[in-house]
Structures are given as structure tokens and as C-alpha cells.
Design a protein around this motif. Structure first.
Motif, PDB file in Angstrom:
ATOM      1  N   TYR A 114       0.702  -1.311  -0.244  1.00 16.28           N
ATOM      2  CA  TYR A 114       0.085   0.125   0.115  1.00 16.28           C
ATOM      3  C   TYR A 114       0.985   1.477   0.138  1.00 16.28           C
ATOM      4  N   LEU A 115       2.037   1.154   0.659  1.00 16.95           N
ATOM      5  CA  LEU A 115       2.905   2.380   0.932  1.00 16.95           C
ATOM      6  C   LEU A 115       3.628   2.675  -0.427  1.00 16.95           C
ATOM      7  N   ILE A 116       4.027   1.602  -1.068  1.00  9.47           N
ATOM      8  CA  ILE A 116       4.883   1.701  -2.413  1.00  9.47           C
ATOM      9  C   ILE A 116       3.986   2.347  -3.307  1.00  9.47           C
ATOM     10  N   ASN A 117       2.902   1.877  -3.869  1.00 12.33           N
ATOM     11  CA  ASN A 117       1.857   2.704  -4.996  1.00 12.33           C
ATOM     12  C   ASN A 117       0.767   1.998  -4.956  1.00 12.33           C
ATOM     13  N   LEU A 118      -0.288   2.490  -5.782  1.00 12.22           N
ATOM     14  CA  LEU A 118      -1.687   1.598  -5.980  1.00 12.22           C
ATOM     15  C   LEU A 118      -1.257   0.659  -6.655  1.00 12.22           C
ATOM     16  N   TYR A 119      -0.733   0.516  -7.593  1.00 14.07           N
ATOM     17  CA  TYR A 119      -0.406  -0.750  -8.662  1.00 14.07           C
ATOM     18  C   TYR A 119       0.236  -1.730  -7.903  1.00 14.07           C
ATOM     19  N   ALA A 120       1.088  -1.577  -6.875  1.00 16.05           N
ATOM     20  CA  ALA A 120       1.658  -2.463  -6.191  1.00 16.05           C
ATOM     21  C   ALA A 120       0.312  -3.180  -5.023  1.00 16.05           C
ATOM     22  N   LEU A 121      -0.251  -2.418  -4.758  1.00 15.80           N
ATOM     23  CA  LEU A 121      -1.518  -2.924  -3.760  1.00 15.80           C
ATOM     24  C   LEU A 121      -2.318  -3.897  -4.514  1.00 15.80           C
ATOM     25  N   ILE A 122      -2.513  -3.240  -5.898  1.00 16.14           N
ATOM     26  CA  ILE A 122      -3.661  -4.113  -6.602  1.00 16.14           C
ATOM     27  C   ILE A 122      -2.866  -5.397  -6.896  1.00 16.14           C
ATOM     28  N   PHE A 123      -1.624  -5.712  -7.088  1.00 16.06           N
ATOM     29  CA  PHE A 123      -1.263  -6.924  -7.593  1.00 16.06           C
ATOM     30  C   PHE A 123      -0.867  -7.709  -6.320  1.00 16.06           C
ATOM     31  N   ALA A 124      -0.811  -7.027  -5.099  1.00 13.50           N
ATOM     32  CA  ALA A 124      -0.366  -7.823  -3.949  1.00 13.50           C
ATOM     33  C   ALA A 124      -1.131  -9.102  -3.701  1.00 13.50           C
ATOM     34  N   PRO A 125      -2.462  -9.104  -3.815  1.00 10.46           N
ATOM     35  CA  PRO A 125      -3.165 -10.372  -3.397  1.00 10.46           C
ATOM     36  C   PRO A 125      -2.773 -11.494  -4.629  1.00 10.46           C
ATOM     37  N   ILE A 126      -2.619 -11.168  -5.808  1.00 12.74           N
ATOM     38  CA  ILE A 126      -2.410 -12.177  -6.667  1.00 12.74           C
ATOM     39  C   ILE A 126      -0.794 -12.908  -6.421  1.00 12.74           C
ATOM     40  N   VAL A 127      -0.158 -11.995  -6.005  1.00  9.93           N
ATOM     41  CA  VAL A 127       1.191 -12.178  -5.844  1.00  9.93           C
ATOM     42  C   VAL A 127       1.130 -13.216  -4.389  1.00  9.93           C
ATOM     43  N   ALA A 128       0.513 -12.783  -3.440  1.00  8.85           N
ATOM     44  CA  ALA A 128       0.527 -13.356  -2.124  1.00  8.85           C
ATOM     45  C   ALA A 128      -0.095 -14.968  -2.413  1.00  8.85           C
ATOM     46  N   LEU A 129      -1.094 -14.825  -3.171  1.00  5.73           N
ATOM     47  CA  LEU A 129      -1.907 -16.442  -3.632  1.00  5.73           C
ATOM     48  C   LEU A 129      -1.011 -17.149  -4.194  1.00  5.73           C
ATOM     49  N   ILE A 130       0.026 -16.649  -5.201  1.00  5.05           N
ATOM     50  CA  ILE A 130       0.740 -17.596  -5.918  1.00  5.05           C
ATOM     51  C   ILE A 130       1.916 -18.044  -4.940  1.00  5.05           C
ATOM     52  N   VAL A 131       2.483 -17.338  -4.113  1.00  6.06           N
ATOM     53  CA  VAL A 131       3.557 -17.599  -3.017  1.00  6.06           C
ATOM     54  C   VAL A 131       2.952 -18.690  -2.269  1.00  6.06           C
ATOM     55  N   MET A 132       1.867 -18.295  -1.615  1.00  7.39           N
ATOM     56  CA  MET A 132       1.072 -19.240  -0.353  1.00  7.39           C
ATOM     57  C   MET A 132       0.641 -20.438  -0.958  1.00  7.39           C
ATOM     58  N   SER A 133       0.321 -20.535  -2.242  1.00  8.35           N
ATOM     59  CA  SER A 133      -0.373 -21.896  -2.709  1.00  8.35           C
ATOM     60  C   SER A 133       0.684 -22.767  -3.264  1.00  8.35           C
ATOM     61  N   TYR A 134       2.106 -22.375  -3.396  1.00 10.45           N
ATOM     62  CA  TYR A 134       3.049 -23.207  -3.730  1.00 10.45           C
ATOM     63  C   TYR A 134       3.300 -24.698  -3.118  1.00 10.45           C
ATOM     64  N   PRO A 135       3.165 -24.627  -1.765  1.00 13.56           N
ATOM     65  CA  PRO A 135       3.516 -25.931  -1.182  1.00 13.56           C
ATOM     66  C   PRO A 135       2.506 -26.955  -1.523  1.00 13.56           C
ATOM     67  N   TYR A 136       1.306 -26.448  -1.906  1.00 14.17           N
ATOM     68  CA  TYR A 136       0.351 -27.496  -2.003  1.00 14.17           C
ATOM     69  C   TYR A 136       0.417 -28.151  -3.581  1.00 14.17           C
ATOM     70  N   MET A 137       1.133 -27.485  -4.262  1.00 13.68           N
ATOM     71  CA  MET A 137       1.052 -27.814  -5.953  1.00 13.68           C
ATOM     72  C   MET A 137       1.770 -29.092  -6.136  1.00 13.68           C
ATOM     73  N   LYS A 138       2.839 -29.416  -5.405  1.00  6.59           N
ATOM     74  CA  LYS A 138       3.701 -30.745  -5.611  1.00  6.59           C
ATOM     75  C   LYS A 138       2.979 -31.832  -5.368  1.00  6.59           C
ATOM     76  N   ARG A 139       1.810 -31.844  -4.661  1.00  4.32           N
ATOM     77  CA  ARG A 139       0.792 -32.928  -4.517  1.00  4.32           C
ATOM     78  C   ARG A 139       0.093 -33.422  -5.637  1.00  4.32           C
ATOM     79  N   TYR A 140       0.093 -32.448  -6.639  1.00  4.73           N
ATOM     80  CA  TYR A 140      -0.687 -32.641  -7.918  1.00  4.73           C
ATOM     81  C   TYR A 140       0.070 -32.744  -9.141  1.00  4.73           C
ATOM     82  N   THR A 141       1.043 -31.923  -9.249  1.00  6.40           N
ATOM     83  CA  THR A 141       1.825 -31.616 -10.616  1.00  6.40           C
ATOM     84  C   THR A 141       3.146 -31.678 -10.504  1.00  6.40           C
ATOM     85  N   ALA A 142       4.165 -31.955 -11.512  1.00  8.01           N
ATOM     86  CA  ALA A 142       5.468 -31.760 -11.315  1.00  8.01           C
ATOM     87  C   ALA A 142       5.880 -30.251 -11.918  1.00  8.01           C
ATOM     88  N   PHE A 143       4.615 -29.634 -12.597  1.00  8.84           N
ATOM     89  CA  PHE A 143       5.072 -28.396 -12.700  1.00  8.84           C
ATOM     90  C   PHE A 143       5.040 -27.489 -11.368  1.00  8.84           C
TER      91      PHE A 143
END
Length: 296
Positions: A114-143
Motif C-alpha cells: 500500500y505504501l509503495i503505490n496503488l499498482y503494487a497494492l492491486i497486484f499484492a493479493p495475486i502475488v500473495a496467492l501464488i506464493v502461499m499456494s506453492y507448497p500444495y502444488m507438488k501434491r498434484y503436478t510436476a509443474f
């Protein structure tokens, strides 16, 4: 194979255990890549307050992601001889402490975005979702290896958003100003070093029903790691050309490739710990070299 970057077998202070738990040194290989993205996007030195906020934003997000990774895998890690000394497995850090750390870190990440800029705040939930979902991916795919690698690519992307977002007059201008060749190059680089983590565990992962290219490709996985990193270097060289960078950037890119080559050689000799850390050094050389090139 006993090497584990997240293990903590020594009887040391709580602070030391947390630093090992978070693999704090990995913040410092992501930081030059994030700053590289910030410098490339505007071709000048970003405001100092943005650079400071970027550091804290990256620190908070990596802390949340790494803690979540350890939390999601704690039962698997307990059964793996290579990872059974991790603090969540041994009880040196409790599940309650880990959950609290994730909560505090995610709050810190969104505040700094939020303090960086509006665009950073807009992308923040998407970035956080990608980061936080990683540990579960290896249960399903080599990708899952590419999922992890995309997180490293997001460091370059996020750095660009942090600086360019201060000046972009539209979303289109922002997106087209992202140094995409370097983002994608970072993804291919990260696939290689992630496989240096997975190849030693391939038999264990297969037994546990976990997925990675180490499991999928077997003896060909190491060659696949090297191929990804070769593509990474070529893309970085094309990026140097696209951005009309100078001799320092080209030297840094070549050194980046040579260090990765030595890391690959170390992996072929069975020294995956050395291979992993030399890949960290290669990213630091590339990031700092390009930053210096833009400054001078």
C-alpha cells in the motif's frame, strides 16, 4: 544426502533457529533481482523510500511463504531423513508460532505494498496467492517446480511495478514497461536451482506420491535443470540487447552463466548443496551487475 538449507541441528539461540527456519540468506538472492526489475523498468535509480519499502515487502512475503511451506510440509519433512531436523519438525518452533508469523508477515506485506503505490497494492493479493499456494502444488503436478520458479520471477516483476507504478499513466503503460525477458529468464534460472533441492529427494518423493520433474524425469532431471538454466542465460542476453545495456551488464550476464555452469558441474558430482548456493551467487552477480550498469 544430508544437506538441507532449512535444517537446524545445532543448540543455538531462538533467533538463529528462526533464521535457519526462514532460510534468511535466500532473501538476499531475491533482493538484487527485485532491485534489478526496479532499475530496468525506469532506467534510473528509484526513490530511496521505494527501495526501502521493497526490502521490507520482500522480507515479509518471503517470511510468510517460507513459513507456510514449512507448515504445510511438516509431516512429510518428519519422514524424510534429509529434512527431519527442520525446526517445525523438531518442535523448536511450534505450529502456533508459525501461524502467528504468517499472519503478521502477510499484514506487513500488504501494508508495505500500500505504501509503495496503488499498482503494487492491486497486484499484492495475486502475488500473495501464488506464493502461499506453492507448497500444495507438488501434491498434484510436476509443474510445481515452475510454480516455485514463477515466485522468483515475481521478484523482478514486483520490483518493476514498485518503481514504474510511480510514473505509469495507465495499466497498459505499466504492463508494457515490465522487463519481461528478465522475468522469464529468472523463472528458467529458478527451475534449475529448485531441482537441485528435489533431485536428492526423488526416491522419497515418489514413495510419498509427491510430484516434481526430478520424479518425472528420473536420471534425466539433472540435464533438464541444466537446459532450463541455459535458456535463462540466453534470455538474459536478449534482455541486455533489448534494453541496450552496456558492457557491465554483458559481463555480469556471462558471469551469471559461468557460475551456473559450475553449479551444474557440482551437481553432476553429487554436491547439490554447493550447486544450490552457487546458483544464489549467480543471481546476485546478475542483479548487481545490471544495476551498476544502469547507474553508470
Amino acid at each position: 544426502m544430508q544437506w538441507d538449507p532449512g535444517g537446524a541441528t545445532e543448540s543455538r539461540s531462538k533467533l538463529y533457529i528462526y533464521l535457519r527456519f526462514l532460510r534468511i540468506e535466500q532473501v538476499f538472492f531475491s533482493l538484487p533481482m527485485a532491485y534489478m526489475g526496479a532499475f530496468l523498468a525506469i532506467r534510473e535509480i528509484p526513490p530511496i523510500q521505494v527501495l526501502i519499502l521493497m526490502f521490507f515487502s520482500l522480507f515479509f512475503l518471503r517470511t510468510a511463504g517460507m513459513t507456510n511451506d514449512n507448515l504445510a510440509d511438516r509431516e512429510i519433512d518428519a519422514m524424510n531423513p534429509r529434512t527431519k531436523s527442520r525446526p517445525l519438525v523438531t518442535g523448536k518452533i511450534t505450529v502456533r508460532e508459525a501461524k502467528l508469523l504468517i499472519t503478521i508477515s502477510l499484514i506487513g506485506f500488504f501494508i508495505t505494498a500500500y505504501l509503495i503505490n496503488l499498482y503494487a497494492l492491486i497486484f499484492a493479493p495475486i502475488v500473495a496467492l501464488i506464493v502461499m499456494s506453492y507448497p500444495y502444488m507438488k501434491r498434484y503436478t510436476a509443474f510445481a517446480n515452475y510454480h516455485l520458479a514463477s515466485i522468483q520471477g515475481l521478484a523482478v516483476f514486483s520490483g518493476a511495478v514498485a518503481s514504474l507504478g510511480l510514473y505509469a499513466k495507465s495499466f497498459t503503460q505499466l504492463v508494457t514497461g515490465i522487463p519481461w525477458l528478465f522475468v522469464i529468464s529468472t523463472v528458467f534460472w529458478a527451475v534449475g536451482f529448485d531441482l537441485y533441492n528435489h533431485i536428492p529427494d526423488a526416491d522419497f518423493d515418489k514413495k510419498m506420491g509427491l510430484h516434481s520433474f526430478a520424479v518425472l524425469l528420473g536420471d534425466r532431471a539433472l540435464m533438464f535443470a541444466g537446459l532450463n538454466q541455459l535458456i535463462s542465460v540466453l534470455l538474459a542476453l536478449f534482455g541486455d540487447i533489448q534494453f541496450n545495456l552496456g558492457i557491465i551488464a554483458y559481463i555480469a550476464t556471462i558471469l551469471h552463466g559461468l557460475i551456473m555452469g559450475y553449479a551444474y558441474y557440482s551437481a553432476t558430482r553429487g554436491n547439490f548443496g554447493r550447486a544450490f548456493y552457487y546458483n544464489i551467487y549467480s543471481s546476485i552477480v546478475l542483479g548487481i551487475g545490471i544495476i551498476i550498469d544502469i547507474i553508470v
